[in-house]
Design a protein around this motif. Sequence first.
Motif, mmCIF file in Angstrom:
data_model
loop_
_atom_site.group_PDB
_atom_site.id
_atom_site.type_symbol
_atom_site.label_atom_id
_atom_site.label_comp_id
_atom_site.label_asym_id
_atom_site.label_seq_id
_atom_site.Cartn_x
_atom_site.Cartn_y
_atom_site.Cartn_z
ATOM 1 N N VAL A 21 -71.212 33.917 -5.947
ATOM 2 C CA VAL A 21 -70.948 34.531 -3.835
ATOM 3 C C VAL A 21 -70.348 35.811 -4.652
ATOM 4 O O VAL A 21 -70.068 36.326 -5.899
ATOM 5 N N VAL A 22 -70.391 37.094 -3.547
ATOM 6 C CA VAL A 22 -69.678 38.461 -3.343
ATOM 7 C C VAL A 22 -67.638 37.816 -4.212
ATOM 8 O O VAL A 22 -67.428 37.142 -3.251
ATOM 9 N N ALA A 23 -67.584 38.155 -5.439
ATOM 10 C CA ALA A 23 -65.841 38.234 -5.278
ATOM 11 C C ALA A 23 -65.605 38.766 -6.542
ATOM 12 O O ALA A 23 -65.759 39.386 -6.871
ATOM 13 N N ALA A 24 -64.272 39.015 -6.019
ATOM 14 C CA ALA A 24 -63.477 40.046 -6.692
ATOM 15 C C ALA A 24 -62.137 39.690 -6.434
ATOM 16 O O ALA A 24 -61.736 38.918 -5.385
ATOM 17 N N VAL A 25 -61.028 39.698 -7.592
ATOM 18 C CA VAL A 25 -59.848 39.115 -7.341
ATOM 19 C C VAL A 25 -59.509 40.816 -7.096
ATOM 20 O O VAL A 25 -58.650 41.091 -7.449
ATOM 21 N N LEU A 26 -59.393 40.965 -5.597
ATOM 22 C CA LEU A 26 -59.355 42.121 -4.475
ATOM 23 C C LEU A 26 -57.994 42.732 -5.196
ATOM 24 O O LEU A 26 -57.266 43.356 -5.286
ATOM 25 N N ALA A 27 -56.693 41.185 -5.482
ATOM 26 C CA ALA A 27 -55.210 42.268 -5.256
ATOM 27 C C ALA A 27 -55.351 42.124 -7.004
ATOM 28 O O ALA A 27 -54.135 42.506 -7.386
ATOM 29 N N HIS A 183 -83.611 40.878 -1.102
ATOM 30 C CA HIS A 183 -82.880 40.818 -1.052
ATOM 31 C C HIS A 183 -82.501 39.696 -0.473
ATOM 32 O O HIS A 183 -83.485 39.353 0.715
ATOM 33 N N ALA A 184 -81.545 39.972 -0.250
ATOM 34 C CA ALA A 184 -80.661 39.266 0.814
ATOM 35 C C ALA A 184 -79.022 39.393 0.623
ATOM 36 O O ALA A 184 -78.333 40.259 -0.137
ATOM 37 N N THR A 185 -78.619 38.725 2.171
ATOM 38 C CA THR A 185 -76.729 38.683 2.375
ATOM 39 C C THR A 185 -76.429 37.422 1.513
ATOM 40 O O THR A 185 -76.437 36.459 1.474
ATOM 41 N N VAL A 186 -75.217 37.375 1.119
ATOM 42 C CA VAL A 186 -74.680 36.448 0.550
ATOM 43 C C VAL A 186 -72.974 36.557 0.824
ATOM 44 O O VAL A 186 -72.715 38.357 0.190
ATOM 45 N N THR A 187 -72.554 35.946 1.371
ATOM 46 C CA THR A 187 -71.520 35.531 1.757
ATOM 47 C C THR A 187 -70.816 34.323 0.838
ATOM 48 O O THR A 187 -70.926 33.000 0.903
ATOM 49 N N ALA A 188 -69.598 34.592 0.390
ATOM 50 C CA ALA A 188 -68.873 33.652 -0.285
ATOM 51 C C ALA A 188 -66.884 34.066 0.481
ATOM 52 O O ALA A 188 -66.524 35.065 0.765
ATOM 53 N N THR A 189 -66.436 32.507 1.302
ATOM 54 C CA THR A 189 -65.473 32.261 2.107
ATOM 55 C C THR A 189 -64.679 31.569 0.992
ATOM 56 O O THR A 189 -64.649 30.525 0.692
ATOM 57 N N THR A 190 -63.092 31.865 0.997
ATOM 58 C CA THR A 190 -61.942 30.719 0.502
ATOM 59 C C THR A 190 -61.250 31.219 1.416
ATOM 60 O O THR A 190 -60.354 31.779 1.084
ATOM 61 N N GLY A 191 -60.581 29.825 2.347
ATOM 62 C CA GLY A 191 -59.774 29.694 3.645
ATOM 63 C C GLY A 191 -60.103 30.800 4.635
ATOM 64 O O GLY A 191 -60.807 31.020 4.940
ATOM 65 N N PHE A 193 -60.113 34.335 3.833
ATOM 66 C CA PHE A 193 -60.697 35.402 2.414
ATOM 67 C C PHE A 193 -62.508 35.490 2.417
ATOM 68 O O PHE A 193 -62.611 34.562 2.347
ATOM 69 N N THR A 194 -62.908 35.807 3.401
ATOM 70 C CA THR A 194 -64.153 36.156 2.817
ATOM 71 C C THR A 194 -64.964 38.067 2.085
ATOM 72 O O THR A 194 -63.881 38.658 2.264
ATOM 73 N N VAL A 195 -65.795 38.047 1.667
ATOM 74 C CA VAL A 195 -66.315 38.484 0.324
ATOM 75 C C VAL A 195 -67.881 38.694 0.579
ATOM 76 O O VAL A 195 -68.539 37.759 0.905
ATOM 77 N N GLN A 196 -68.879 39.659 0.911
ATOM 78 C CA GLN A 196 -69.926 39.957 1.281
ATOM 79 C C GLN A 196 -70.303 40.793 0.267
ATOM 80 O O GLN A 196 -69.660 41.873 -0.098
ATOM 81 N N GLU A 197 -71.458 40.754 0.131
ATOM 82 C CA GLU A 197 -72.474 41.420 -0.810
ATOM 83 C C GLU A 197 -73.672 41.094 -0.559
ATOM 84 O O GLU A 197 -74.852 40.153 -0.276
ATOM 85 N N ALA A 219 -70.365 43.159 3.487
ATOM 86 C CA ALA A 219 -70.642 44.585 2.558
ATOM 87 C C ALA A 219 -71.146 46.057 2.973
ATOM 88 O O ALA A 219 -71.242 45.968 4.425
ATOM 89 N N PRO A 220 -71.110 47.157 1.822
ATOM 90 C CA PRO A 220 -71.736 48.606 2.485
ATOM 91 C C PRO A 220 -73.001 48.254 2.998
ATOM 92 O O PRO A 220 -73.602 46.937 3.277
ATOM 93 N N GLU A 221 -73.322 49.010 4.165
ATOM 94 C CA GLU A 221 -74.221 49.413 4.734
ATOM 95 C C GLU A 221 -75.475 48.418 3.809
ATOM 96 O O GLU A 221 -75.281 49.562 2.676
#
Length: 237
Positions: A21-27, A183-191, A193-197, A219-221
């Motif tokens: 899943v799209v993920a980053a320890v953003l902070a 190709h695909a759109t992958v979306t991850a959600t925790t609580g 917080f959502t990250v999409q790629e 995700a970007p365009e």
Amino acid sequence: MSPRSVANAATGRRRLATLSVVAAVLAGATLAGCGSEGHRSDTVPPTQAPAPSASTGTEDLSAALLTTAQLPAGYVKTVLRDDPPTRSDRPECLTALNSLESARSSHPDAVEARVNFAMSQSGPFLQQVLRRLPGTGARQNLRQAARTLSGCPSFSIGWSDGSTGTEQAVPRGSAGIGDTSWHATVTATTGTFTVQETLVLVAVGRTLLVLSDAGSPTAPERSRTLALARTAASRLP
């Protein structure tokens, strides 16, 4: 690391990559060339950026990796902690994404090179993996991943610390790049917080290109990501 690793909202740990899943320890991610406030530091010389990660004997693959010259302005090379999910109610979906973005190929004759970029500590994030496999292995891996992920509309994900979330994969079909692509759109959600790629797979000869372009909450365009994938495929030896 993988742009699709989902950030653990409770602990700030990273999951990505770019695509269990799209993920980053953003902070909490540490970015080479980014300031403490999450903005790019133009005072960091390019020579201080981390070198691409590569397997032994993959000098030509490393040379084919994207550089900041091919990316939109503002991206720098980065090193991000990878903490992919370890369990799911659909283990085949989780394994497919982790195998593409986080894990190195288990094939004894496979060679690999990878590089990660980010625009800031909060993204967007871009990961590129090049994997050369014997025979028709690149096409076979692409087709198997596409077949598996096309059947993963929604599944649970979890980490060893007890954190949980959900991930979705929406297939977009061929990208019209290389010998074969998907190709695909992958979306991850925790609580909350959502990250999409956007995950792009391209086979060119014996090489499998995996490109993960992630952002939060979206995700970007997709057109931009596909353009980058075409550029990346054109650089392959």
